[in-house]
Motif scaffolding. Sequence first.
Motif, PDB file in Angstrom:
ATOM      1  N   LYS A 172     -11.196  80.337  70.908  1.00  0.00           N
ATOM      2  CA  LYS A 172     -11.201  80.034  69.471  1.00  0.00           C
ATOM      3  C   LYS A 172     -12.643  79.982  68.975  1.00  0.00           C
ATOM      4  O   LYS A 172     -13.174  78.921  68.677  1.00  0.00           O
TER       5      LYS A 172
ATOM      6  N   THR B 180     -15.866  82.373  66.741  1.00  0.00           N
ATOM      7  CA  THR B 180     -16.286  83.517  65.935  1.00  0.00           C
ATOM      8  C   THR B 180     -17.690  83.904  66.373  1.00  0.00           C
ATOM      9  O   THR B 180     -18.546  83.041  66.579  1.00  0.00           O
TER      10      THR B 180
ATOM     11  N   THR C 258     -14.070  89.132  60.090  1.00  0.00           N
ATOM     12  CA  THR C 258     -13.412  88.158  59.214  1.00  0.00           C
ATOM     13  C   THR C 258     -14.306  87.697  58.066  1.00  0.00           C
ATOM     14  O   THR C 258     -13.820  87.174  57.071  1.00  0.00           O
TER      15      THR C 258
ATOM     16  N   ALA D 145      -3.103  85.265  59.130  1.00  0.00           N
ATOM     17  CA  ALA D 145      -3.563  85.200  60.524  1.00  0.00           C
ATOM     18  C   ALA D 145      -4.139  83.824  60.841  1.00  0.00           C
ATOM     19  O   ALA D 145      -3.891  83.268  61.922  1.00  0.00           O
ATOM     20  N   ASN D 146      -4.899  83.269  59.905  1.00  0.00           N
ATOM     21  CA  ASN D 146      -5.445  81.919  60.113  1.00  0.00           C
ATOM     22  C   ASN D 146      -4.335  80.887  60.219  1.00  0.00           C
ATOM     23  O   ASN D 146      -4.399  79.968  61.043  1.00  0.00           O
TER      24      ASN D 146
ATOM     25  N   ALA E  77      -2.596  81.309  63.602  1.00  0.00           N
ATOM     26  CA  ALA E  77      -3.461  80.783  64.659  1.00  0.00           C
ATOM     27  C   ALA E  77      -3.417  79.256  64.693  1.00  0.00           C
ATOM     28  O   ALA E  77      -3.290  78.641  65.761  1.00  0.00           O
ATOM     29  N   ASP E  78      -3.510  78.618  63.514  1.00  0.00           N
ATOM     30  CA  ASP E  78      -3.459  77.150  63.459  1.00  0.00           C
ATOM     31  C   ASP E  78      -2.112  76.630  63.937  1.00  0.00           C
ATOM     32  O   ASP E  78      -2.042  75.703  64.751  1.00  0.00           O
TER      33      ASP E  78
ATOM     34  N   SER F  60      -6.028  81.713  69.077  1.00  0.00           N
ATOM     35  CA  SER F  60      -7.231  82.134  68.359  1.00  0.00           C
ATOM     36  C   SER F  60      -6.851  83.074  67.209  1.00  0.00           C
ATOM     37  O   SER F  60      -5.804  83.723  67.242  1.00  0.00           O
ATOM     38  N   VAL F  61      -7.722  83.160  66.205  1.00  0.00           N
ATOM     39  CA  VAL F  61      -7.482  84.063  65.078  1.00  0.00           C
ATOM     40  C   VAL F  61      -7.452  85.510  65.573  1.00  0.00           C
ATOM     41  O   VAL F  61      -6.680  86.335  65.090  1.00  0.00           O
TER      42      VAL F  61
ATOM     43  N   ALA G 109      -4.058  86.257  66.861  1.00  0.00           N
ATOM     44  CA  ALA G 109      -3.113  86.417  65.749  1.00  0.00           C
ATOM     45  C   ALA G 109      -3.267  87.797  65.108  1.00  0.00           C
ATOM     46  O   ALA G 109      -2.277  88.490  64.846  1.00  0.00           O
TER      47      ALA G 109
END
Length: 652
Positions: free
Chosen positions: A14, A16, A47, A80-81, A84-85, A90-91, A94
Motif C-alpha cells: 500500500k 505510492t 494516480t 479503485a480507492n 482498495a479501502d 492496495s490501490v 484494485a
Amino acid sequence: MDNFLQVVFNIPVKATYTYKNLEDNPGKVGYRVEAMLGRRKLIGFVTKTTNVEPTEFKANPILRVVDKEPLFNSILLELANWVADFTMCSVGEALGAMLPGGKREKGLPASSIEEIPDPKDITLSTEQEVAITAILNDKNPIFYLFGITGSGKTEVFLQAAKEVLNRGESVIYLVPEISLTHQVVDTLKSRFTQGVAVLHSHLTPSQRLTEWRRIQSGEAPLIIGARSAIFAPCDKLGLIIIDEEHENSYKSSNTPRYSARQVAMKRARLQGSKLVLGSATPSVESWKLMDDGKIKRLNLTKRLSGGAMPKSTIVDMRHEDGVLSKTLIKKIEEAYNQGRQTILFLNRRGFSYFFHCNSCGYEMVCKNCSVSLTYHKNKNRMVCHYCGYQAYPISVCPECNSLDIGSTGFGVEHIEEEVGKIFPSLNIKRLDSDVLNQKNSKTLLKDTLNDFKNKKIDILLGTQMVARGLNFPGVKLVGIIMADTGLKMPDFRAAERSFGLIVQVSGRAGRYAPDGEVVIQTFMPQNRTINLAAKSDINSFYTSELEDRKLLEFPPYTRMIRLVFRSKRLGEMLKVIDSFEKELTRGIDNSTEILGPSECPISVIAGSYRHQILIRTTNLNSAHSVTYSLLQRSKIPAYIYIEVDVDPISLL
C-alpha cells in the motif's frame, strides 16, 4: 506538463511511488507507465501528477508511457480507492482487477441469459410493464426484479436498457461467471442499434483493450459481461443490471475480494445511475433489504409462455437401492413416451468421490490438500478438485494390503453410466466442466444445446451448468439426484445455497406447458429447506432463514470479516495467529466478537495449512478500522500469507 508522477503497482504494497516524467512523451493521470521498482521492471498506474520535487530522495525517470490516452477516468480512480479501502488491498491491486486483461474470472463458456425472443413477437404482461415504468421513472435508485423462473425478467431488463440507451446513456449488464456465447451476443446486437461491447475472461488482452477503448469512446454504450464488467469505463452510465444477483461468482475469490453487487451500489451512487438486481432466488441479504424498504421490490408472478410452476415429488432414498429411484425411472419413461425430455441434475463432478479400504478404513486423499480425491472414470484418475493433483486408483490398500477396496458415493459420470444401463435406447448427454474443459468446448456446448432444443437428446444430465439459463419447450421432467449434498457443508449459507439451487433447477421444467414435474431425491426428506424448495415457498423459506440468522447472529444481522492465514510452516504460523488475535481483541469494542483462531473446514490446500479468524460485528466501520490498522502495522513474516475477505460468502 507536470514533472513528477505518482505511480501505484499491482502488488500487495500500500504505497505510492514518485517518478520523474518524460519530456518527449509525458505520462498523465489514468495512464499506464513502465518503471523500475527495485530491480524489477513493472507496469504501474499514474494516480497523480505534480511539480513538487521530492526532497528526501532523487526520483528516477519512468522508462516509457504505455498508453496514448488514459485508461481510467476520475470516477474509476475514485472507485479503485474505495475498493482498495473496503477490501483492504492496495490501490494498484484494485486497478489491476479493473483493467481488461487483469485477473482471470472463473467461468465456463455458457450463457445465463435465456433465449431472447424477436421483439416483433413480444407482448408484455401488465407486471412487466409496471416494472419497466418503475425502473425508468421512479425516484428510487435501486430496484429488485423478483420473479419466478420463466416470468420474463430478461425482457424487462432489455426493455429498460433500450430506453436508457435511447436517452444517450450507457448500460452495464452483468451476468454470472460466464463468457457469453456468440449466439447470445449476436441476438443482443440484433436487438440494439447501439454498439455492444463484451468484457469477460475468454478474450485475449488485446481484445479486452479494444473493447475497453470502444466503451471509452462511446462507440459501445451497452456493456455485457461477467463480474469485472462493473468497472467498464463509461462516463454517462444510466443503468446497471445484475442478473441472477444471488450467484456466488459475483464475489471475487482473488485479491481484491470485492462483490460486484457492492461495487455496483457504490458506482450507481457516484454516477447517479439506476441499479436493477434480479433473481428468482435472491440472496438473503437482498431479501432483507427489500423487507426493510431499502430496495424497491418489483414482482413477476406468472410464467409467460403458457407454462406453470412444476409439480414436485420428494423421494426418500433411504428406501431405494440404486442411484435413480423407482419413481424417477417411471417419470423418465413417461416423459419419453410423450415425446418430452428430461434434465437430470447432480451437483458433483466425477464418477465417485470417496475411495477407501473396506478392511481398515484407509481413504485416498490428496497429498497436498485435506480433501478426498474424486474418481474420474473416463480418465481412470483420482483427481483433487482444489489443487488439480492426480493419481491412479489403487488396487491394494497401502495400509493393510487388503484387496477389499472400492469407491463410495457418486458423481455425474456415474449417473451417466447408470442412466445408460437403464435406458439403453435413449440419447443421453452429459454437460459439466469436465466435458467443457476440452479444446472444442464452445462448439461442443453449442451443438449439445442445439441438439437438446431440437429434441435429438432425450436426457440431458449435468452439474450447475444445467441449473440455470436453459429454456427449452420440450422439457417436462427435472430429476434432482441428491438434493441434500450442499446442506452438509459447514457454512451458515448452506441452506440458502441449497434452496436456491433446487428452485432454479426445478424451474427448467414446465416452462411452456402446465404439466412440468420435478423429482427431488434425498436422504433427508423431512428437511425444511428441501420441503420449502419443493413447494417453491419463497416467503416461508426467507422468513425462517432470517429468523435462524438473527438467533445465531449471522449476516444480514451482523457483518463479518474473515482472515485466512496460509503457510507451509504450521508451527510458526500458529504463533503469529495467536499473537495477532490477542492484539485484535485488545482493539475491538463491545459491538465486535472474535471467533477463533481455528482450522478452516478445508485445513490444507496445495500444501499450505489454513487457519482463520472470523470477526463478527454490528459496527463494521469500527471493526474494519481496527483490523485494517493492525494489518498495516503487523510485521507478518513473508512465509505467511493473509487472505482478507470483508463480507465473505463462504467459510470453507
